[in-house]
Write an enzyme that holds these catalytic residues in place. Sequence first.
Site, PDB file in Angstrom:
ATOM      1  N   HIS A 264      10.514   6.229  -4.551  1.00  0.00           N
ATOM      2  CA  HIS A 264      11.121   4.834  -5.028  1.00  0.00           C
ATOM      3  C   HIS A 264      12.530   4.684  -4.869  1.00  0.00           C
ATOM      4  O   HIS A 264      13.466   5.638  -4.777  1.00  0.00           O
ATOM      5  CB  HIS A 264      10.993   5.071  -6.455  1.00  0.00           C
ATOM      6  CG  HIS A 264      11.072   3.767  -7.395  1.00  0.00           C
ATOM      7  ND1 HIS A 264      12.175   3.039  -7.620  1.00  0.00           N
ATOM      8  CD2 HIS A 264      10.013   2.728  -7.485  1.00  0.00           C
ATOM      9  CE1 HIS A 264      11.966   2.019  -8.173  1.00  0.00           C
ATOM     10  NE2 HIS A 264      10.677   1.761  -8.111  1.00  0.00           N
ATOM     11  N   GLU A 319       3.190   2.909  -8.776  1.00  0.00           N
ATOM     12  CA  GLU A 319       2.210   2.401  -7.994  1.00  0.00           C
ATOM     13  C   GLU A 319       0.935   3.561  -7.719  1.00  0.00           C
ATOM     14  O   GLU A 319      -0.303   3.286  -7.586  1.00  0.00           O
ATOM     15  CB  GLU A 319       2.565   1.862  -6.557  1.00  0.00           C
ATOM     16  CG  GLU A 319       3.313   0.692  -6.831  1.00  0.00           C
ATOM     17  CD  GLU A 319       3.143  -0.232  -5.612  1.00  0.00           C
ATOM     18  OE1 GLU A 319       2.763   0.260  -4.568  1.00  0.00           O
ATOM     19  OE2 GLU A 319       4.014  -1.435  -5.658  1.00  0.00           O
TER      20      GLU A 319
END
Lengths: 378, 378
Positions: A264, A319
Site C-alpha cells: 500500500h 482490497e
Amino acid sequence: MTDSSPGDKPAVKADQASRPYSPGLEGVIAGETSLGYVDGERGRLTYRGYRIGDLVAHGSYPAVANLLWTGDWEPNHRLPTAPIPPAVLAVLRALPATTKPMDALRTAVSAWGTTLDLPWPPTVDQARALTSFSPSALAAFARLRAGQEPIEPDPSLDLVEGFLYQLTGSRPDAGTARALDAYFIVGAEHGFNASTFTARVITSTRSDIVSAITGAIGTMKGPLHGGAPSEVVDQLSQVGSADHAEAWVREALAKGERLMGFGHRVYRAYDPRAAALRTVAEGMAHKPDWLQLAIEVEDVVLRVLAEKHPDRPLKTNVEFYAAPVLMGVGLAPDLFPATFSLARHAGWTAHALEQAANNRLIRPDVNYVGPPERDLPS
Amino acid sequence: MTDSSPGDKPAVKADQASRPYSPGLEGVIAGETSLGYVDGERGRLTYRGYRIGDLVAHGSYPAVANLLWTGDWEPNHRLPTAPIPPAVLAVLRALPATTKPMDALRTAVSAWGTTLDLPWPPTVDQARALTSFSPSALAAFARLRAGQEPIEPDPSLDLVEGFLYQLTGSRPDAGTARALDAYFIVGAEHGFNASTFTARVITSTRSDIVSAITGAIGTMKGPLHGGAPSEVVDQLSQVGSADHAEAWVREALAKGERLMGFGHRVYRAYDPRAAALRTVAEGMAHKPDWLQLAIEVEDVVLRVLAEKHPDRPLKTNVEFYAAPVLMGVGLAPDLFPATFSLARHAGWTAHALEQAANNRLIRPDVNYVGPPERDLPS
C-alpha cells in the site's frame, strides 16, 4: 515566456518563481480535519480518535456515520435506507441497461438534488438523508438493469441490511450483513483522498452537499483512486482452492507477477482495515467460500513473501479482504466501486460539514507555460 | 495531539510541522497550463497567447473552443449544437419543474455519460461532443419547465445561435447572437478557478470527462465561485434609466452600498472581458435596452468613482456587462449561472485534456487536529 514542449522545464514568471510549486500537491497540507487519521507507519486508522478495529467490533455503519457527522458515539444509532423520490426513480428507469454503476449512482445523486431545497450550510440532516438514499438508488439500478422491479425500503432494517434486502429481495443472514457492515465501516473515511478533497473544494464555493458528493463519486470512478477491487477476485479465481495456493504463489512470484491485495502507498505495516475485516470473517459461523479461500491464501502468501523477502515483507491491504467480502455477500464485481462509494458517503458528507463549518475557498494557483502574448494569424 | 476548539492553533504532528501548510491553497502553484493567462495588474487575458479582445473581434465561440482544445486557430471552425440522446431527454422530462437550472444541467451531463463509452484518456472529440450537447440540454430543460416541447438542433446554426433557437423557437437576429457569442468567448476560460481545478482533480484519477465536468458544474453552482450575476440586473432595474444614473450612484455611495459589477479580486486594471463585451455592445445596430442602459450607467459610475476616489479608481468587471448581455438576449435571470457553465465547457474540457496529457494524481495532505487515539466509551 516561450512555448514549452513536455520535456522542457516550464518558463516561470518572476512573480511565480518565489512561490511553492507542487504538481499533484504532494506533501502540501491543504486543510485541517478532526475526522480520520491515518498512521501508515504504525498501521493505524482512527475516526475521531477511535481505532477502526474497535469501531468494527463494537459498532455499526450507522453508528460510525453518526460519529463522523456529530462526534458523538452512540453504538445503537440506526439509519434505515430511504425511499427513492418518484422523479429519481423515473430517472433511473430512463438510464440505459448498459450504464456503468458508478455513472448510475452519480446521476441518481445529482437527480436527488433536484427534488429538494438544500440550503447552505450543509447539515447533519442533509448528510443523513443523502447517505440513506444512495443505497436504495444503487439497489434499484441493479434490479432495473436485470429487468426486475425495485424494492421499497424496509424501515425495520438498518442501512447495510436494507441495501442487501433491496438488492436481492430477501433479508440477508446476520453473518452476511455483519461482514458487509464491517466493509462499510472500514470504507467510510480515509483522510484527504482525491474524492474527499473534491468534495471539500466543491463545498468551499458554498455549493450544496449534492454537488459535493456528485463530484466525489465522479472522482472515485477513476482507477487511480477507486482501484480495481475485482482484480483480487480474478486472482482468487485463478488460485481456485487453498490446496493450490502455495504452488500458485511461488509460480506467480517466479514469473515476476504482481500479487493483488498486498502492499500500500501509505501503510507500511499491516493495513488495519484488512485486519478488521479478517477478524469479522474469522468469527462468522458460515463463511462464504470466497472469504474462507481468502483467509487461507493470505496465510500462504504472507509466509512465502516473508521467506523470500525477510527484509521487506509486503503486507495485506484492504482490497484483499474487500473483494471476497463483496463477492461473499453476492455482489456482482461491477458493483464493487459503487458499493465502496456508498460506504464513503459518511466520510464525504462529514468532510462537507467540516469544510462548511470553517470555510475558506480552496483555489490554488497555476504556472502559465504557454505561448507569450501574440497577434492572431492574419 | 489534543482536542482542539475552533480558536486554538491546531496540534501538529512532528512530521507535519515541516511541510508547507496553506489553507485554501492560496498562492500554492498546483500545476501548469498553456491555456488561459490572466494578468490582473495589466488587465490582460489571453487564451494560448491570443488577447481576449482580438478573439472576440475576429472569432466565434466554436473557433475559440477549438483553439483551447487543439492550439490551432481556425476562425471559421463550426460547432452546431448536438441532439439530446433519448435516455437523457427522458431524464430531463422526469425532473421536477422547480429544479434549479444548475442542478438540471449537472444531472443532464451526468446522464449523458451513461449513454456513451468514454475511454481514457479524454479526447478532443469527447470535448466537442459534450460542449455541443449541453446547450441543447439546458434549452430543453428551460422549455420543459415552461410546459413547452424541446426543439431539435438546427445543424445550419452555430453553437450560440443554435442554443438561442432551441431556447426560444426562433432564430435570433445577428446582433443578438453576436452579443451572446462574445459572452461565451469571454466566459470560456480563466485559469485555475475552483471549478476548473475540480475538473483537473477528477481527471487526475483517470476518471472520465463527464465526471470531471459534472463536478465542475457542481462547483460553479457555489455563489463564492459562480457569483450572482442577477444582482447587476437588479441594480440596473433600480437605476431604471440613464437620466437617473448619476443621482442613484451618488446616493448609493453616500449610503455605503456596494456597486455591483465594479472591482475584482484579480484585475486591478479594467477587466479585459468587460472591455470586449462593451465593444461588441457599442457596435450593435439595435442594442437591447439593457445593454444601452449598462453602457450609459457605466460611464456615470466610472466618472463619479474617479471623482470620489482618484487614488484607487474601481474598474468595471465582467459581470457588469455579462448580466445585461444575458438579459438583452432574453434569458431568464435564473438561467445565468447555467449559461456561464455552458460557456466554460470549452475551458473545463480543455483542462481535462491538458491534465490527462501529462497526468499526475492531485492529492494534497491534511493536518489532523482531532482527538488523540482513545478507547471507545464503555
